[in-house]
Design an enzyme around this catalytic site. Structure first.
Site, PDB file in Angstrom:
ATOM      1  N   GLY A  76      33.274  66.765 -18.162  1.00 13.39           N
ATOM      2  CA  GLY A  76      32.180  65.838 -17.875  1.00 13.39           C
ATOM      3  C   GLY A  76      31.639  65.237 -19.148  1.00 13.39           C
ATOM      4  O   GLY A  76      31.868  65.771 -20.243  1.00 13.39           O
ATOM      5  N   CYS A 132      36.921  72.278 -20.275  1.00 11.87           N
ATOM      6  CA  CYS A 132      36.176  71.381 -21.158  1.00 11.87           C
ATOM      7  C   CYS A 132      34.670  71.514 -20.913  1.00 11.87           C
ATOM      8  O   CYS A 132      34.112  72.552 -21.193  1.00 11.87           O
ATOM      9  CB  CYS A 132      36.679  69.952 -21.024  1.00 11.87           C
ATOM     10  SG  CYS A 132      36.251  68.971 -22.474  1.00 11.87           S
ATOM     11  N   TYR A 133      34.010  70.498 -20.341  1.00 12.83           N
ATOM     12  CA  TYR A 133      32.569  70.651 -20.120  1.00 12.83           C
ATOM     13  C   TYR A 133      32.280  71.907 -19.294  1.00 12.83           C
ATOM     14  O   TYR A 133      31.326  72.642 -19.574  1.00 12.83           O
ATOM     15  CB  TYR A 133      31.983  69.416 -19.405  1.00 12.83           C
ATOM     16  CG  TYR A 133      30.482  69.526 -19.249  1.00 12.83           C
ATOM     17  CD1 TYR A 133      29.638  69.178 -20.297  1.00 12.83           C
ATOM     18  CD2 TYR A 133      29.905  70.039 -18.084  1.00 12.83           C
ATOM     19  CE1 TYR A 133      28.262  69.327 -20.194  1.00 12.83           C
ATOM     20  CE2 TYR A 133      28.530  70.191 -17.970  1.00 12.83           C
ATOM     21  CZ  TYR A 133      27.721  69.827 -19.036  1.00 12.83           C
ATOM     22  OH  TYR A 133      26.370  69.975 -18.927  1.00 12.83           O
ATOM     23  N   HIS A 178      42.422  70.091 -21.640  1.00  8.23           N
ATOM     24  CA  HIS A 178      42.571  69.628 -20.251  1.00  8.23           C
ATOM     25  C   HIS A 178      43.944  70.004 -19.705  1.00  8.23           C
ATOM     26  O   HIS A 178      44.912  69.278 -19.915  1.00  8.23           O
ATOM     27  CB  HIS A 178      42.391  68.104 -20.175  1.00  8.23           C
ATOM     28  CG  HIS A 178      40.983  67.675 -20.387  1.00  8.23           C
ATOM     29  ND1 HIS A 178      40.056  67.645 -19.380  1.00  8.23           N
ATOM     30  CD2 HIS A 178      40.318  67.302 -21.508  1.00  8.23           C
ATOM     31  CE1 HIS A 178      38.888  67.257 -19.847  1.00  8.23           C
ATOM     32  NE2 HIS A 178      39.015  67.044 -21.147  1.00  8.23           N
ATOM     33  N   GLU A 195      44.871  69.773 -16.744  1.00  9.23           N
ATOM     34  CA  GLU A 195      45.213  68.958 -15.568  1.00  9.23           C
ATOM     35  C   GLU A 195      45.968  67.681 -15.908  1.00  9.23           C
ATOM     36  O   GLU A 195      46.527  67.051 -15.029  1.00  9.23           O
ATOM     37  CB  GLU A 195      43.949  68.624 -14.757  1.00  9.23           C
ATOM     38  CG  GLU A 195      43.002  67.586 -15.368  1.00  9.23           C
ATOM     39  CD  GLU A 195      42.017  68.161 -16.397  1.00  9.23           C
ATOM     40  OE1 GLU A 195      42.316  69.217 -16.990  1.00  9.23           O
ATOM     41  OE2 GLU A 195      40.965  67.534 -16.621  1.00  9.23           O
ATOM     42  N   SER A 212      49.146  48.050   8.267  1.00 16.44           N
ATOM     43  CA  SER A 212      49.609  46.950   7.419  1.00 16.44           C
ATOM     44  C   SER A 212      51.122  46.962   7.275  1.00 16.44           C
ATOM     45  O   SER A 212      51.687  46.043   6.709  1.00 16.44           O
ATOM     46  CB  SER A 212      49.012  47.123   6.033  1.00 16.44           C
ATOM     47  OG  SER A 212      49.544  48.308   5.458  1.00 16.44           O
ATOM     48  N   GLY A 213      51.768  48.035   7.747  1.00 18.22           N
ATOM     49  CA  GLY A 213      53.202  48.174   7.480  1.00 18.22           C
ATOM     50  C   GLY A 213      53.436  48.911   6.179  1.00 18.22           C
ATOM     51  O   GLY A 213      54.549  49.287   5.860  1.00 18.22           O
ATOM     52  N   GLY A 214      52.365  49.143   5.397  1.00 16.84           N
ATOM     53  CA  GLY A 214      52.485  49.863   4.133  1.00 16.84           C
ATOM     54  C   GLY A 214      52.570  51.368   4.360  1.00 16.84           C
ATOM     55  O   GLY A 214      52.410  51.851   5.486  1.00 16.84           O
ATOM     56  N   ASP A 253      50.594  53.894   3.352  1.00 16.96           N
ATOM     57  CA  ASP A 253      49.389  54.668   3.639  1.00 16.96           C
ATOM     58  C   ASP A 253      48.979  54.568   5.100  1.00 16.96           C
ATOM     59  O   ASP A 253      48.666  55.575   5.740  1.00 16.96           O
ATOM     60  CB  ASP A 253      48.236  54.219   2.738  1.00 16.96           C
ATOM     61  CG  ASP A 253      48.674  54.069   1.291  1.00 16.96           C
ATOM     62  OD1 ASP A 253      49.667  54.727   0.929  1.00 16.96           O
ATOM     63  OD2 ASP A 253      48.056  53.299   0.549  1.00 16.96           O
ATOM     64  N   SER A 254      48.958  53.351   5.635  1.00  9.98           N
ATOM     65  CA  SER A 254      48.523  53.230   7.026  1.00  9.98           C
ATOM     66  C   SER A 254      49.594  53.755   7.973  1.00  9.98           C
ATOM     67  O   SER A 254      49.275  54.305   9.033  1.00  9.98           O
ATOM     68  CB  SER A 254      48.124  51.799   7.374  1.00  9.98           C
ATOM     69  OG  SER A 254      49.073  50.879   6.956  1.00  9.98           O
ATOM     70  N   ALA A 255      50.858  53.645   7.613  1.00 17.00           N
ATOM     71  CA  ALA A 255      51.913  54.175   8.489  1.00 17.00           C
ATOM     72  C   ALA A 255      51.812  55.702   8.558  1.00 17.00           C
ATOM     73  O   ALA A 255      51.929  56.302   9.634  1.00 17.00           O
ATOM     74  CB  ALA A 255      53.294  53.750   7.981  1.00 17.00           C
ATOM     75  N   LYS A 302      49.182  58.742  -3.881  1.00 17.11           N
ATOM     76  CA  LYS A 302      50.324  58.152  -3.171  1.00 17.11           C
ATOM     77  C   LYS A 302      51.538  59.073  -3.072  1.00 17.11           C
ATOM     78  O   LYS A 302      52.183  59.161  -2.035  1.00 17.11           O
ATOM     79  CB  LYS A 302      50.711  56.842  -3.861  1.00 17.11           C
ATOM     80  CG  LYS A 302      51.889  56.121  -3.256  1.00 17.11           C
ATOM     81  CD  LYS A 302      51.490  55.313  -2.040  1.00 17.11           C
ATOM     82  CE  LYS A 302      51.209  53.895  -2.431  1.00 17.11           C
ATOM     83  NZ  LYS A 302      50.441  53.173  -1.429  1.00 17.11           N
TER      84      LYS A 302
HETATM   85  N1  LIG Z   1      47.265  43.396   7.476  1.00 21.02           N
HETATM   86  C1  LIG Z   1      46.574  44.488   7.816  1.00 21.02           C
HETATM   87  N2  LIG Z   1      46.270  44.742   9.113  1.00 21.02           N
HETATM   88  C2  LIG Z   1      45.574  45.834   9.457  1.00 21.02           C
HETATM   89  N3  LIG Z   1      45.118  46.750   8.592  1.00 21.02           N
HETATM   90  C3  LIG Z   1      45.376  46.555   7.292  1.00 21.02           C
HETATM   91  C4  LIG Z   1      46.122  45.426   6.830  1.00 21.02           C
HETATM   92  N4  LIG Z   1      46.231  45.516   5.490  1.00 21.02           N
HETATM   93  C5  LIG Z   1      45.590  46.652   5.118  1.00 21.02           C
HETATM   94  N5  LIG Z   1      45.073  47.284   6.187  1.00 21.02           N
HETATM   95  C6  LIG Z   1      44.289  48.538   6.195  1.00 21.02           C
HETATM   96  O1  LIG Z   1      43.753  48.759   4.899  1.00 21.02           O
HETATM   97  C7  LIG Z   1      44.242  50.000   4.373  1.00 21.02           C
HETATM   98  C8  LIG Z   1      44.419  49.922   2.862  1.00 21.02           C
HETATM   99  O2  LIG Z   1      45.481  49.063   2.505  1.00 21.02           O
HETATM  100  P1  LIG Z   1      46.543  49.534   1.428  1.00 21.02           P
HETATM  101  O3  LIG Z   1      47.374  48.371   1.044  1.00 21.02           O
HETATM  102  O4  LIG Z   1      45.851  50.338   0.396  1.00 21.02           O
HETATM  103  O5  LIG Z   1      47.393  50.590   2.232  1.00 21.02           O
HETATM  104  P2  LIG Z   1      48.756  50.400   2.978  1.00 21.02           P
HETATM  105  O6  LIG Z   1      49.053  48.974   3.168  1.00 21.02           O
HETATM  106  O7  LIG Z   1      48.699  51.211   4.222  1.00 21.02           O
HETATM  107  O8  LIG Z   1      49.769  51.084   2.001  1.00 21.02           O
HETATM  108  P3  LIG Z   1      50.386  50.484   0.653  1.00 21.02           P
HETATM  109  O9  LIG Z   1      49.415  50.893  -0.434  1.00 21.02           O
HETATM  110  O10 LIG Z   1      51.669  51.189   0.568  1.00 21.02           O
HETATM  111  O11 LIG Z   1      50.490  49.022   0.792  1.00 21.02           O
HETATM  112  C9  LIG Z   1      45.524  50.237   5.128  1.00 21.02           C
HETATM  113  O12 LIG Z   1      45.896  51.584   5.083  1.00 21.02           O
HETATM  114  C10 LIG Z   1      45.172  49.734   6.502  1.00 21.02           C
HETATM  115  O13 LIG Z   1      44.433  50.703   7.208  1.00 21.02           O
HETATM  116  N1  LIG Z   2      35.881  65.927 -21.573  1.00 21.21           N
HETATM  117  C1  LIG Z   2      34.786  66.717 -21.527  1.00 21.21           C
HETATM  118  O1  LIG Z   2      34.556  67.470 -20.590  1.00 21.21           O
HETATM  119  C2  LIG Z   2      33.823  66.539 -22.654  1.00 21.21           C
HETATM  120  C3  LIG Z   2      32.763  67.611 -22.719  1.00 21.21           C
HETATM  121  C4  LIG Z   2      31.638  67.291 -23.713  1.00 21.21           C
HETATM  122  N2  LIG Z   2      30.963  66.120 -23.302  1.00 21.21           N
HETATM  123  C5  LIG Z   2      32.220  67.151 -25.129  1.00 21.21           C
HETATM  124  O2  LIG Z   2      32.239  66.081 -25.675  1.00 21.21           O
HETATM  125  O3  LIG Z   2      32.665  68.139 -25.678  1.00 21.21           O
HETATM  126 MG   LIG Z   3      49.175  47.662   1.721  1.00 22.55          MG
END
Ligand SMILES: Nc1ncnc2c1ncn2[C@@H]1O[C@H](COP(=O)(O)OP(=O)(O)OP(=O)(O)O)[C@@H](O)[C@H]1O
Ligand SMILES: NC(=O)CC[C@H](N)C(=O)O
Ligand SMILES: [Mg+2]
Ligand SMILES: O=c1[nH]c(=O)c2[nH+]cn([C@@H]3O[C@H](COP(=O)(O)O)[C@@H](O)[C@H]3O)c2[nH]1
Length: 520
Positions: free
Chosen positions: A55, A82-83, A169, A171, A223-225, A227-229, A375
């Site tokens: 932090g 860290c913090y 860190h 992570e 959207s066909g993408g 995330d929504s699929a 993703k």
């Molecule tokens: N044309 C669309 N029609 C309906 N919903 C949509 C449309 N475009 C985006 N969305 C909604 O918005 C959300 C966010 O869009 P985003 O592009 O991040 O995701 P995605 O299209 O599902 O996946 P990707 O990131 O792979 O394109 C989608 O998951 C969907 O729910």
């Molecule tokens: N990345 C951090 O968590 C930083 C911790 C604190 N702020 C420092 O500077 O040491």
């Molecule tokens: Mg998309």
């Protein structure tokens, strides 16, 4: 033994979700909670272990978030990062002060004791640091495990109380033994089994969705993408036929996209889908608008209005006339949330239409089963759910579509032009076999920029097209893809030959940060 989550306590870190994600990668269930949550509430979640994040604050300054020492007496294993490490040491009475030397980035680290948290660690290693404060002496009962030039105590442990801390860190990918340290903490120090994976996330979400939805009707913005699929497939698994997907054609889609999505999605999943043609509505609302945040807000609102209008048709198709649609599923991921300023104390980089662009008076309740994920995790879930590779590995395309790839005002002519150029670039990149190497390749029209060209012995004064191929793992960071010159040459020649108003094609060779992937 406790069987709740591993809690990641967020002290305003850049990458708190990244810690949660590394825990999932170690096959252990985790949840993020804000540092403002009282310790009793944290303990009520029956945590199996607790990780305190980094932090920006300095723990000895007034107003800095502190940790209630009660946390360390509860018998729950704790790892401070860290913090979080500094706050733990401070709460337990150690000397924590300004570092003699701040360390930012790669740091030579000497391991004094390869034991407990650092079992099996090499004696000298690089770690990724970002600190200006240092723990000068370890609290009573702790042993010092490592030091660096700027951190006399760079790692410490009290095995009898199962308390651990590191200044670096673990992570971030740039700490080579970072994931190993997190796994040692979880599996050896805290003794947790590895039993959490994509199928557990599915089971968990399916149960939550069923409980939330009951017998209500649900729509999913599709959207066909990816995330929504994946979100749709997950919700469909939970509630079956109560789900109807709605695909909005907002006039900002790519060439051939409507037909392709309609066909591929239904063929792959069998989920009911309706398509709404809302192009006139969106384009009318966007008339004269060039400012990116305004475009995003207008598009976000129009999406919701379109879903509201589609409600009657949805209920008819679902055979549920007389009921109402209570829930809207969106494929929102964590990067959409954090970029929209939704993280604890995070800045607003851009308002993703599905998060920061939503209207205030939305009447649907949202279901976003992927909201804390990245993703690549979503892709693993899609595969586990049996979705085909064509969907799971589809390149991302932003919800606001070509609307945020025309720099300037959006008009139908400009959209047609960009659609052609984009189709050519996609076709040639696919032909060259680069689809999997490239994360996505925005094609951007700099509509208000003009430059002089000569075509057919005539002077032209046209607009440039930008190619923005990038590689990435999770869209949080990205590098520009080194596409072979001959592929770039083919794309450039074809675009300037086939799209009359384009007389220049340029390559964007900027990483993220400092740039973002999209131009707006
Ligand atoms: N044309 C669309 N029609 C309906 N919903 C949509 C449309 N475009 C985006 N969305 C909604 O918005 C959300 C966010 O869009 P985003 O592009 O991040 O995701 P995605 O299209 O599902 O996946 P990707 O990131 O792979 O394109 C989608 O998951 C969907 O729910
Ligand atoms: N990345 C951090 O968590 C930083 C911790 C604190 N702020 C420092 O500077 O040491
Ligand atoms: Mg998309
Ligand atoms: O659904 C979306 N709605 C949006 O408003 C939006 N803005 C950017 N993106 C996509 O998110 C990823 C990161 O984009 P940036 O580096 O441009 O911020 C990239 O994959 C972008 O294509 C969006 N997706």
């Amino acid at each position: 033994m406790a069987n709740g989550p591993v809690l990641v306590v967020d002290f305003g870190a850049q990458y708190a979700q990244l810690i949660a994600r590394r825990v999932r990668e170690a096959n252990v269930y985790s949840e993020l909670v804000p540092h403002s949550m009282p310790v009793d509430e944290m303990l009520a979640k029956d945590p199996q272990a607790i990780i305190l994040s980094g932090g920006p604050a300095s723990v000895f300054e007034p107003g800095a978030p502190r940790v209630d020492p009660k946390l360390f007496d509860a018998g729950v294993p704790v790892l401070g990062i860290c913090y979080g490490f500094q706050a733990m040491a401070y709460a337990l009475g150690a000397d924590v002060d300004k570092a003699a030397l701040g360390e930012y980035g790669k740091t030579d680290t000497t391991i004094d004791k390869t034991d407990g948290l650092l079992a099996g660690s090499p004696a000298e290693q690089d770690t990724w640091m970002s600190h200006g404060v240092a723990v000068k002496t370890a609290p009573a009962g702790f042993e010092v495990l490592a030091h660096t030039e700027g951190a006399p105590v760079a790692a410490m442990q009290d095995e009898s109380r199962k308390l651990y801390g590191v200044q670096w860190h673990p992570e971030v990918k740039h700490t080579p033994f970072g994931q190993k340290l997190i796994e040692t903490f979880l599996h050896q120090c805290a003794g947790l089994p590895d039993n959490w994976d994509a199928s557990s996330i599915i089971e968990d979400q399916v149960a939550k969705i069923r409980e939330k939805v009951g017998d209500a009707e649900v729509i999913c913005g599709l959207s066909g993408g990816v995330d929504s699929a994946v979100a749709a497939a997950l919700v469909h698994k939970a509630i079956g036929d109560q789900l109807t997907c709605v695909f909005v054609d907002h006039g900002l889609l790519r060439k051939g996209e409507v037909e392709q999505v309609k066909h591929d999605f239904v063929a792959a999943t069998g989920i009911r889908l309706i398509t709404v043609d809302a192009a006139d509505d969106f384009l009318e609302a966007l008339k004269g608008v060039s400012e990116p945040e305004r475009k995003r807000k207008i598009i976000g609102e129009k999406f919701i209005r379109t879903f509201e209008k589609a409600q009657r048709q949805v209920l008819e198709e679902a055979g549920a006339r007389g009921k109402e649609v209570k829930f809207l599923v969106q494929g929102t991921l964590y990067p959409d949330v954090v970029e929209s300023g939704g993280g604890d104390g995070a800045a607003n980089i851009k308002s993703h239409h599905n998060v920061g662009g939503l209207p205030k008076d939305i009447k649907f309740q949202l279901i976003e089963p992927l909201r804390t994920l990245f993703k690549d995790e979503v892709r693993a879930i899609g595969t586990e759910l049996g979705l085909p590779d064509e969907i799971v590995w589809r390149q991302p395309f932003p919800g606001p579509g070509l609307g945020i790839r025309i720099i300037g005002e959006i008009t139908r002519e400009r959209l047609d032009l960009l659609r052609e150029a984009d189709a050519i670039a996609r076709e040639e990149l696919s032909r060259a076999g680069l689809d999997r190497d490239i994360w996505q390749c925005p094609v951007v029209l700099l509509a208000d920029v003009h430059s002089v060209g000569v075509q057919g012995d005539e002077r032209t004064y046209g607009s440039p097209i930008v190619l923005r191929p990038v590689s990435s793992e999770d869209a949080m960071t990205a590098d520009w893809s080194r596409v072979p010159y001959d592929v770039l040459a083919t794309i450039s020649t074809r675009i300037t030959n086939e799209c009359r108003q384009i007389n220049r094609v340029v390559l964007d060779c900027t990483s993220k940060p400092p740039a973002t992937i999209e131009w707006e």
